[in-house]
Scaffold this motif. Structure first.
Motif, PDB file in Angstrom:
ATOM      1  N   GLN A  84       0.801  -1.215   0.000  1.00  0.00           N
ATOM      2  CA  GLN A  84       0.000   0.000   0.000  1.00  0.00           C
ATOM      3  C   GLN A  84       0.844   1.280   0.000  1.00  0.00           C
ATOM      4  N   SER A  87       1.638   2.164  -3.606  1.00  0.00           N
ATOM      5  CA  SER A  87       0.547   2.773  -4.377  1.00  0.00           C
ATOM      6  C   SER A  87       0.283   4.206  -3.916  1.00  0.00           C
ATOM      7  N   GLY A 116      -4.962   3.000  -2.503  1.00  0.00           N
ATOM      8  CA  GLY A 116      -3.861   2.749  -1.581  1.00  0.00           C
ATOM      9  C   GLY A 116      -4.240   3.017  -0.135  1.00  0.00           C
TER      10      GLY A 116
END
Length: 132
Positions: A84, A87, A116
């Motif tokens: 995450q 992103s 994200g």
């Protein structure tokens, strides 16, 4: 935490002195303002740490007789693997490039940031790491 509070309060005193000296000597308002803002931030952090130190148990760093092993133990839970942040970094980079190249790039960066952020918040509610 008592030591950190004192360190930040002493740092704030130093920054205040330097802000006054810099302001009188250079007569430049932007740097002087930045130093006074740094003084304010340092005071806030030092006050918070000193305020919190009174309400929590004494830590090993506050004890002059403490050994290194006294602070041993679990420090917390840190995610061993997460995609995450990648992103979020890509979405943030696209968003900042949108400021440079055109606001239309926000149409592509906003969904990446939201995906994200959503994934980061809920990554331990599903999958193999559900019960951690």
């Amino acid at each position: 935490m008592k030591i950190q509070g004192k360190m930040f309060l002493w740092l704030s005193a130093f920054i205040l002195i330097m802000a006054v000296v810099y302001g009188v000597w250079s007569k430049e308002p932007v740097g002087t303002t930045a130093l006074f803002l740094a003084f304010g931030l340092s005071v806030m952090i030092g006050y918070y740490l000193a305020f919190t130190a009174k309400r929590v148990d004494e830590m090993a760093q506050d004890n002059l007789e403490a050994e290194v092993a006294d602070e041993a133990g679990e420090l917390g839970f840190f995610s061993p693997h997460s995609w995450q942040p990648l992103s979020l970094a890509i979405g943030g980079a696209l968003a900042f490039m949108g400021v440079i190249f055109g606001w239309w790039l926000m149409y592509f960066s906003a969904p990446i940031i939201l995906i994200g952020l959503w994934g980061w918040v809920y990554e331990y509610y599903r999958g193999e790491n559900q019960n951690q």
